[in-house]
Motif scaffolding. Structure first.
Motif, PDB file in Angstrom:
ATOM      1  N   ASN A 299       0.855  -1.185   0.000  1.00 25.03           N
ATOM      2  CA  ASN A 299       0.000   0.000   0.000  1.00 25.03           C
ATOM      3  C   ASN A 299       0.893   1.237   0.000  1.00 25.03           C
ATOM      4  O   ASN A 299       2.111   1.131  -0.145  1.00 25.03           O
ATOM      5  N   MET A 300       0.296   2.382   0.160  1.00 25.21           N
ATOM      6  CA  MET A 300       1.079   3.614   0.091  1.00 25.21           C
ATOM      7  C   MET A 300       2.054   3.763   1.259  1.00 25.21           C
ATOM      8  O   MET A 300       2.992   4.550   1.184  1.00 25.21           O
ATOM      9  N   GLU A 301       1.874   3.004   2.314  1.00 25.38           N
ATOM     10  CA  GLU A 301       2.776   3.091   3.460  1.00 25.38           C
ATOM     11  C   GLU A 301       4.123   2.424   3.197  1.00 25.38           C
ATOM     12  O   GLU A 301       5.134   2.826   3.769  1.00 25.38           O
ATOM     13  N   ASN A 302       4.123   1.381   2.362  1.00 26.97           N
ATOM     14  CA  ASN A 302       5.378   0.637   2.189  1.00 26.97           C
ATOM     15  C   ASN A 302       5.843   0.538   0.745  1.00 26.97           C
ATOM     16  O   ASN A 302       6.891  -0.056   0.469  1.00 26.97           O
ATOM     17  N   ILE A 303       5.104   1.104  -0.193  1.00 20.47           N
ATOM     18  CA  ILE A 303       5.424   0.890  -1.606  1.00 20.47           C
ATOM     19  C   ILE A 303       6.806   1.400  -1.988  1.00 20.47           C
ATOM     20  O   ILE A 303       7.443   0.866  -2.898  1.00 20.47           O
ATOM     21  N   ASP A 304       7.311   2.412  -1.308  1.00 18.73           N
ATOM     22  CA  ASP A 304       8.596   2.985  -1.680  1.00 18.73           C
ATOM     23  C   ASP A 304       9.780   2.368  -0.933  1.00 18.73           C
ATOM     24  O   ASP A 304      10.917   2.814  -1.115  1.00 18.73           O
ATOM     25  N   SER A 305       9.525   1.345  -0.114  1.00 13.53           N
ATOM     26  CA  SER A 305      10.636   0.681   0.575  1.00 13.53           C
ATOM     27  C   SER A 305      11.464  -0.109  -0.442  1.00 13.53           C
ATOM     28  O   SER A 305      10.967  -0.548  -1.485  1.00 13.53           O
ATOM     29  N   GLU A 306      12.728  -0.286  -0.140  1.00 11.30           N
ATOM     30  CA  GLU A 306      13.635  -0.990  -1.057  1.00 11.30           C
ATOM     31  C   GLU A 306      13.172  -2.420  -1.305  1.00 11.30           C
ATOM     32  O   GLU A 306      13.208  -2.911  -2.450  1.00 11.30           O
ATOM     33  N   LYS A 307      12.714  -3.086  -0.257  1.00 13.73           N
ATOM     34  CA  LYS A 307      12.264  -4.473  -0.384  1.00 13.73           C
ATOM     35  C   LYS A 307      11.074  -4.583  -1.317  1.00 13.73           C
ATOM     36  O   LYS A 307      11.038  -5.452  -2.209  1.00 13.73           O
ATOM     37  N   ILE A 308      10.080  -3.722  -1.139  1.00 12.71           N
ATOM     38  CA  ILE A 308       8.872  -3.788  -1.959  1.00 12.71           C
ATOM     39  C   ILE A 308       9.176  -3.378  -3.396  1.00 12.71           C
ATOM     40  O   ILE A 308       8.662  -3.980  -4.353  1.00 12.71           O
ATOM     41  N   GLN A 309      10.014  -2.377  -3.569  1.00 14.08           N
ATOM     42  CA  GLN A 309      10.366  -1.937  -4.915  1.00 14.08           C
ATOM     43  C   GLN A 309      11.017  -3.068  -5.704  1.00 14.08           C
ATOM     44  O   GLN A 309      10.706  -3.288  -6.879  1.00 14.08           O
ATOM     45  N   PHE A 310      11.911  -3.807  -5.061  1.00  7.00           N
ATOM     46  CA  PHE A 310      12.563  -4.921  -5.754  1.00  7.00           C
ATOM     47  C   PHE A 310      11.582  -6.046  -6.019  1.00  7.00           C
ATOM     48  O   PHE A 310      11.614  -6.669  -7.084  1.00  7.00           O
ATOM     49  N   MET A 311      10.679  -6.312  -5.071  1.00  6.86           N
ATOM     50  CA  MET A 311       9.721  -7.397  -5.253  1.00  6.86           C
ATOM     51  C   MET A 311       8.798  -7.116  -6.444  1.00  6.86           C
ATOM     52  O   MET A 311       8.459  -8.033  -7.198  1.00  6.86           O
ATOM     53  N   MET A 312       8.411  -5.862  -6.617  1.00  9.95           N
ATOM     54  CA  MET A 312       7.487  -5.513  -7.694  1.00  9.95           C
ATOM     55  C   MET A 312       8.204  -5.300  -9.024  1.00  9.95           C
ATOM     56  O   MET A 312       7.612  -5.516 -10.083  1.00  9.95           O
ATOM     57  N   SER A 313       9.473  -4.919  -8.971  1.00  7.98           N
ATOM     58  CA  SER A 313      10.228  -4.684 -10.199  1.00  7.98           C
ATOM     59  C   SER A 313      11.614  -5.324 -10.068  1.00  7.98           C
ATOM     60  O   SER A 313      12.635  -4.630 -10.013  1.00  7.98           O
ATOM     61  N   PRO A 314      11.668  -6.640 -10.017  1.00  5.76           N
ATOM     62  CA  PRO A 314      12.961  -7.304  -9.815  1.00  5.76           C
ATOM     63  C   PRO A 314      13.852  -7.205 -11.052  1.00  5.76           C
ATOM     64  O   PRO A 314      13.385  -6.980 -12.165  1.00  5.76           O
ATOM     65  N   TYR A 315      15.136  -7.379 -10.822  1.00  5.30           N
ATOM     66  CA  TYR A 315      16.111  -7.344 -11.918  1.00  5.30           C
ATOM     67  C   TYR A 315      17.250  -8.276 -11.563  1.00  5.30           C
ATOM     68  O   TYR A 315      17.464  -8.614 -10.391  1.00  5.30           O
TER      69      TYR A 315
END
Length: 377
Positions: free
Chosen positions: A359-375
């Motif tokens: 949600n908007m509380e955690n979307i910008d965390s490093e963990k969530i960012q990688f989970m949603m856009s992995p590389y």
């Protein structure tokens, strides 16, 4: 002569002395480096499986094919990212070479295309196949064919079980390992996220209607919807849930279904639950077109650019995100280690990889960012 005899006696006494030392049971003075090293190697059953393979398997090449349900899906692409990362890591760690390829239909709805791709993969006689099936019945005989051909077959996300957790006895003899995310858990987490969003917006649970949308009927995916229904029935029995509408994994059809739900339910509509990312794309587009933010809750599953934009713009309340990267990574890791060591390193046939609420509380965390856009690192 006497001197010679004396010399011979001295030599004989020295020889006896050395013989006595050699037969002494005390090994403290013996070199200790070789024997303990060998003993440690022979007793390493509980250590990392890779410890025993570096020297034996270095330089070997394994052919591994990923048969995806959709080459156009962001989710299955995230699965592949994990697959590629594991391939990169274990090529470096073990010194092996992976001859990797991907095949599959463009769209998930193309069941015949998937089966055909799996058939062709088996016919090419790879060492291992990684795959996910949205159509269990036609996949079972192909899984048996792969097994009989000696191919290591691993499923990721969607396997052969008819149940949510899957039954390890359900065609378990035809595959090596299955990494998945519990669909019941996804449904339950989506329901709780829905209730949390309702509370945040001040929407009562005494009454109201929730639209239910999904891409297709599937024995495993149905648990994703039923988990939501059962949780709501227990926690908010005053709410009404519509029948599930299916869109054949077409976001345009999903948008049309959402628009029909908005018009048909009217003021009683308090929100929509979309069971996968393509469905949620359509729902988000419908809500955006109607400018419906206030007084309405929407929950999606998995993540893509449309969902993330809708979440940031307030048209989506939360996303239940599977860790697709980890599922793909573990699936490839397991295949490589099974091939290298000659046995499955897992102790159970199925391993659950839990999702998270974004949600908007955690979307910008490093963990969530990688989970949603992995590389691949």
């Amino acid at each position: 002569m006497k001197k010679l005899i004396a010399l011979l006696l001295v030599i004989a006494m020295v020889g006896c002395l050395f013989a006595a030392c050699a037969s002494d049971g005390n090994n403290d003075t013996q070199p200790a480096t070789d024997a303990p090293t060998e003993s440690n190697d022979n007793n390493s059953d509980n250590t990392d499986n890779t410890d025993n393979t570096d020297n034996n398997e270095s330089g070997k090449t394994y052919k591994i094919i990923y048969v995806t349900p959709s080459t156009a899906s962001d989710f299955w692409s995230q699965i592949e990212t994990g697959i590629k990362q594991a391939m990169k890591d274990y090529e470096a760690q073990l010194g092996v070479k992976i001859e990797y390829s991907i095949t599959g239909p463009a769209e998930e709805a193309d069941a015949e295309g998937y089966v055909s791709a799996l058939e062709n993969a088996i016919a090419s006689q790879p060492d291992a196949i990684l795959t996910a099936t949205l159509n269990i019945d036609p996949t079972v005989p192909k899984a048996k064919e792969a097994h009989d051909a000696g191919i290591v077959l691993n499923f990721v996300n969607c396997g052969l079980g008819n149940g949510d957790e899957g039954d390890e006895g359900t065609h378990g003899e035809y595959y090596n390992e299955f990494y998945y995310c519990s669909n019941t858990t996804i449904g339950e987490m989506a329901a709780q996220a829905f209730l949390d969003a309702m509370a945040e917006k001040g929407i009562s649970t005494d009454k109201g209607t929730i639209g239910m949308q999904m891409n297709m009927e599937n024995a495993a995916l149905d648990f994703r919807m039923q988990g939501f229904r059962d949780y709501m029935a227990e926690k908010a029995p005053g709410l009404t849930l519509t029948d599930t509408e299916y869109n054949d994994n077409d976001s345009a059809d999903a948008q049309a279904d959402a628009e029909n739900t908005i018009n048909a339910v009217g003021a009683d509509l308090i929100g929509i639950y979309a069971g996968n990312n393509v469905t949620c794309d359509g729902v988000c587009n419908a809500l955006r077109a109607a400018n419906m933010k206030e007084g309405v809750v929407s929950i999606g599953v998995d993540s893509d650019d449309v969902e993330i934009a809708a979440l940031r713009d307030g048209f989506l309340s939360a996303i239940i995100v599977q860790d697709a990267f980890t599922q793909g990574y573990k699936c490839m890791e397991n295949a490589i280690l099974t091939l290298v060591n000659g046995q499955n390193p897992e102790t159970t046939k199925q391993v659950n990889c839990p999702p998270v609420v974004v949600n908007m509380e955690n979307i910008d965390s490093e963990k969530i960012q990688f989970m949603m856009s992995p590389y691949v690192k």
